[in-house]
Design an enzyme around this catalytic site. Sequence first.
Site: not given
Length: 776
Positions: A290-294
């Site tokens: 995932s993108d960071c914290d998506s």
Amino acid sequence: MKRNTSFSFILLFSFLLAITSTNVEAREPFACDSRDLNTKNFPFCRTDLRFTDRVNDLIGRLTLQEKVRLLVSGAAAVPRLGIKGYEWWSEALHGVSNVGPGTTFGGEFPGATSFPQVITTAASFNATLWEEIGKVVSDEARAMYNGGQAGLTFWSPNVNILRDPRWGRGQETPGEDPILAGKYAASYVRGLQGTHDGDRLKVAASCKHYTAYDLDNWAGVDRFHFNAKVSKQDIEDTFDIPFRSCVMEGKVASVMCSYNQVNGIPTCADPKLLKGTIRDAWRLNGYIVSDCDSVGVFYDSQHYTSTPEEAAADAIRAGLDLDCGPFLGVHTENAVQRGLVKEAEINSALVNTITVQMRLGMFDGEPSKQRYGNLGPKDVCSPAHQELAVEAARQGVVLLKNHGPVLPLSPRRHRPVAVIGPNSDVTVTMIGNYAGVACGYTTPLQGIGRYTRTIHQPGCENVACRNDALFGGAINAARQSDATILVMGLDQSIEAEFRDRAGLQLPGHQQELISKVAAASKGPTILVLMSGGPVDISFAKNDPKIGAILWVGYPGQGGGAAIADVLFGTHNPGGKLPMTWYPQEYLNNLPMTAMNMRSDPSTKYPGRTYRFYKGPVVYPFGHGMSYTNFIHTIAADAPTIVSVPVGGRHRSNTTTVSSKSIRVTHARCNKLSLSISVDVKNTGSKDGSHTLLVFSTPPVSGGNWAPHKQLVAFEKVGVAAGGVRRVGVKIHVCKYLSVVDTAGVRRIPMGEHSIHIGDVRHSVSLQPHTLGVIKI
Ligand SMILES: *[C@@H]1O[C@H](CO)[C@@H](O)[C@H](O)[C@H]1NC(C)=O
Ligand SMILES: *[C@@H]1O[C@H](CO)[C@@H](O)[C@H](O)[C@H]1NC(C)=O
């Protein structure tokens, strides 16, 4: 008590110091330490077994709690199995970067080679260079890994299409054309990952951000809340192309999903995108991150699910294997307990991540005994690597205008030279974003100073250029000098992650400074622009006092040397714009949130990129001049008819075959290509490199939604003054001469396709040819 505490602190501190200093020598093994008698005989440590058997052995030994703690980027240690913690997040967009927590500079690794920002490197249109940079970056990455200062999993490159010129992250991308972006992705990834060692990886790259992500923060809409409404047609013929090429041709070890939603579903929770497209259709051999914290974002900001456990389950069930951030580590165990996701589904995710770690050699014991184990501090910032950074910048410089011609300058006749502008003596500005700590810099002023005497004036305090207080000094310098070089443009305060631009013009009073200095200048005036996105510089294009314009993107640590080499003619520029330069008025009917690539006359929506926008431009996609001239001739033996075999397992269908276009899935595509030879002649008096940009325009039968032209091939060649080079161009018919209909179906239009290179055109007629029909 107190004394004891501080005493144990000192002990702990010297212990940590001891560990750190041994780390600099050689990294402790991540797992399977040969000195650890308890663990080294586990089957997952045995290099004579197949990866699948080793991975299954390891997963079979893990408890659910241990598994869940491996689903996140800050993966926990499993001490009872001799496995250390691992930080998955490192970055290497254009050099090893410390943007992710997996990489740190200092000690024996104070910096790494900082190549030009990707938009600049893309302008070289040189796939050999892209792969070469990837190789060097991964040498430095491995060296830093061996020294304990980097991971082996790098979340680069960014291959989103530069769809809108205002995008703050456009600089990170290879530009607006999907074929160019795809070729860049595959080349850079091959360089990073290595290609000569079977399934083994030198480092693991990740193509990001899947998909339709290119809005950060515009007019109150941000990427954490944006729902991109994208047609099947645009997905198939624009947004998917670079990612498909990255996975299928580059064999990338990872894809990252984005923050935004696509058609109402967060990309990291969409099984059609992750499982359906990336894993099943493209057969990703690797992990989806995932993108960071998506995952947290689609729960907290998008309220996509009502409980965090459902968010965790949705992501894993969609095909997400790793969460950048803590969310899955916190909520997945409860999600399993509530029956929202099965432990078997977690196992599948871990198979994907752990297999990549195995392919990287992380379960093979001591790094120093492995391939690449000899790389160390001497391999980082080596003279050869730093020279490649300068060479990449030289190849990326684009000569936009050269009236007269005023360039190249002469070190003898142009002395002194006024060097003016807020970007004239910058360092970190040249490396753009997602950079690391550079080995060192050559600023434009220093580079120009190697050729001639300089008079330096900033002209504006910074790129915002809020007032004209420093104009006087700049104008005086221009009056006294034999040539004036203005180094202007943007930096990260104007365009960056989470910072899209509002307009396309130069900030503040920059335009005024340029015009005033040009008017006062005794000698020729040259404008050098640093920027990631395009700038509307119509005023400078049209100003006869401005003799030449160079665009240098963000040219990396040695950018000033490259700029000077071009200005003084030791390097003949050959870069070409990887994106359209639009006039400011282009934005009049163009919300950044409107995803359509195609224009819509009913709403005056202009369409996007050279493929679909037909209005006025400042400089077109592919523009870039040289100090010499090249002319093209298409060799006489170029085919004028190509027959497209149709049939095979599809039922004979007179309608399909005689219709105006053939579905790609109905054609026998294998090896069906159009080969043409092009002679490139250098008619000038200087050696130079030339990029052949081959476009095609489909027949009207392609439908009115087809791009009016599309890059189908490009090839860079060096041609000596007066010389000729024959270049073979091979165009895969199904891939490149097909168009995508409104239902997202790829079809090959029958009839006359026009192939054009510069002013030269060649028509080729595609005709259906029925064969091998199996009647059902
Ligand atoms: C044959 O063409 C007709 C008309 O376009 C279409 O409806 C039908 O699905 C086609 N059949 C096959 C097997 O492609
Ligand atoms: C492409 O880049 C490579 C690596 O820097 C270089 O050796 C080659 O000359 C370049 N090709 C052309 C045609 O300029």
